[in-house]
Motif scaffolding. Structure first.
Motif, PDB file in Angstrom:
ATOM      1  N   GLY A  11      34.009 -11.691 -68.997  1.00 53.32           N
ATOM      2  CA  GLY A  11      32.563 -10.930 -69.281  1.00 53.32           C
ATOM      3  C   GLY A  11      33.044  -9.642 -69.052  1.00 53.32           C
ATOM      4  O   GLY A  11      32.470  -8.767 -70.040  1.00 53.32           O
ATOM      5  N   ASP A  46      21.739 -10.005 -70.479  1.00 52.35           N
ATOM      6  CA  ASP A  46      23.058 -10.617 -70.397  1.00 52.35           C
ATOM      7  C   ASP A  46      23.245 -11.989 -70.011  1.00 52.35           C
ATOM      8  O   ASP A  46      23.908 -13.031 -70.574  1.00 52.35           O
ATOM      9  CB  ASP A  46      24.307  -9.575 -69.829  1.00 52.35           C
ATOM     10  CG  ASP A  46      24.919  -8.766 -70.793  1.00 52.35           C
ATOM     11  OD1 ASP A  46      24.553  -8.688 -71.979  1.00 52.35           O
ATOM     12  OD2 ASP A  46      25.834  -8.182 -70.482  1.00 52.35           O
ATOM     13  N   ILE A  50      24.325 -15.090 -71.942  1.00 49.86           N
ATOM     14  CA  ILE A  50      25.483 -15.803 -71.523  1.00 49.86           C
ATOM     15  C   ILE A  50      25.267 -17.246 -71.517  1.00 49.86           C
ATOM     16  O   ILE A  50      26.219 -18.088 -72.160  1.00 49.86           O
ATOM     17  CB  ILE A  50      26.168 -15.276 -70.203  1.00 49.86           C
ATOM     18  CG1 ILE A  50      26.705 -14.017 -70.764  1.00 49.86           C
ATOM     19  CG2 ILE A  50      27.097 -16.332 -69.719  1.00 49.86           C
ATOM     20  CD1 ILE A  50      26.957 -13.047 -69.170  1.00 49.86           C
ATOM     21  N   THR A 127      28.530 -12.325 -76.560  1.00 52.93           N
ATOM     22  CA  THR A 127      28.224 -12.885 -75.502  1.00 52.93           C
ATOM     23  C   THR A 127      27.911 -14.131 -75.893  1.00 52.93           C
ATOM     24  O   THR A 127      28.257 -15.222 -75.131  1.00 52.93           O
ATOM     25  CB  THR A 127      26.896 -12.063 -75.149  1.00 52.93           C
ATOM     26  OG1 THR A 127      27.309 -10.821 -74.766  1.00 52.93           O
ATOM     27  CG2 THR A 127      26.346 -12.894 -73.784  1.00 52.93           C
ATOM     28  N   LEU A 131      31.606 -16.473 -75.614  1.00 48.35           N
ATOM     29  CA  LEU A 131      31.670 -17.012 -74.378  1.00 48.35           C
ATOM     30  C   LEU A 131      31.158 -18.604 -74.377  1.00 48.35           C
ATOM     31  O   LEU A 131      31.860 -19.291 -73.618  1.00 48.35           O
ATOM     32  CB  LEU A 131      30.545 -16.260 -73.365  1.00 48.35           C
ATOM     33  CG  LEU A 131      31.237 -14.793 -72.926  1.00 48.35           C
ATOM     34  CD1 LEU A 131      30.110 -14.196 -72.352  1.00 48.35           C
ATOM     35  CD2 LEU A 131      32.727 -15.174 -72.185  1.00 48.35           C
ATOM     36  N   ALA A 150      30.693 -14.354 -65.392  1.00 52.45           N
ATOM     37  CA  ALA A 150      30.315 -13.351 -66.488  1.00 52.45           C
ATOM     38  C   ALA A 150      29.179 -12.653 -66.390  1.00 52.45           C
ATOM     39  O   ALA A 150      28.968 -11.495 -66.689  1.00 52.45           O
ATOM     40  CB  ALA A 150      30.211 -14.068 -67.595  1.00 52.45           C
ATOM     41  N   SER A 154      28.635  -8.320 -65.436  1.00 51.95           N
ATOM     42  CA  SER A 154      27.390  -7.719 -66.409  1.00 51.95           C
ATOM     43  C   SER A 154      26.518  -6.891 -65.278  1.00 51.95           C
ATOM     44  O   SER A 154      26.361  -5.645 -65.393  1.00 51.95           O
ATOM     45  CB  SER A 154      26.371  -8.569 -67.004  1.00 51.95           C
ATOM     46  OG  SER A 154      27.024  -9.024 -68.270  1.00 51.95           O
TER      47      SER A 154
END
Length: 202
Positions: A11, A46, A50, A127, A131, A150, A154
């Motif tokens: 990340g 985020d 994610i 993202t 991921l 991750a 962020s």
């Protein structure tokens, strides 16, 4: 713990770059305007994106077969190759920050932060797709650890660059520093690309 660390460094490698959103966050830190609000919106966004990617690939994974797995791994490798090439190509870029302080309303800063986050196409490729795709074959508990790692990256990144922007401005403005960071990202992502290539071959 290993997947927490893998998620953290993966990340961090995706987010640790000078893009439009990061420049905006740094500029808000330099201006000392709505720092916490900007950071928390970016960080929570985020986290949502994610786990959206992870859950999407978890759900659709029930319909995957060996051919789809191969196609996804090939796409993952292409993404990594493109990502690495992009990092190499921006080595010559100059960094400029706008420190001009202008009055902006609470609604205005929220709208602007959301726009920099959700209107950025890279957030969906990096993202959500990357991921989610990269973690598709992990056990469900390991996916949670991977996503958490991750997400922590962020939160740590946004709050660090915003609140320490004044003291770090010497380094944030340095093209040399960002080039060195880019080289580390290129190295890490190259290792991930080799791992994905090994998965494709086997």
């Amino acid at each position: 713990m290993e997947y927490l660390l893998l998620g953290f460094f993966t990340g961090l490698s995706l987010i640790l770059a000078i893009g439009a959103q990061n420049i905006f966050v740094i500029e808000q830190g330099l201006k000392k305007q709505y720092i916490f609000l900007v950071c928390i919106i970016c960080s929570i966004s985020d986290l949502i994106l994610i786990f959206l990617g992870i859950f999407l690939f978890q759900y659709f994974g029930n319909f995957f077969n060996s051919t789809i797995e191969l196609i996804l791994n090939i796409l993952l490798f292409i993404f990594l190759a493109h990502f690495i090439y992009g990092k190499i190509s921006i080595q010559k870029n100059k960094i400029n920050f706008n420190q001009e302080v202008k009055n902006i309303s609470l609604t205005g800063i929220i709208t602007k932060t959301l726009a920099f986050t959700y209107l950025n196409p890279h957030v969906y490729s990096d993202t959500v797709f990357f991921l989610g795709n990269f973690s598709k074959n992990l056990l469900i508990i390991d996916k949670y650890y991977f996503g958490l790692g991750a997400s922590i990256a962020s939160f740590l990144f946004f709050f660090t660059i915003a609140y320490l922007s004044k003291s770090l401005s010497k380094y944030l403005r340095s093209d040399k520093v960002w080039k060195q960071i880019n080289l580390l990202i290129i190295l890490f992502m190259s290792l991930l690309a080799l791992f994905v290539l090994f998965e494709i071959i086997n």
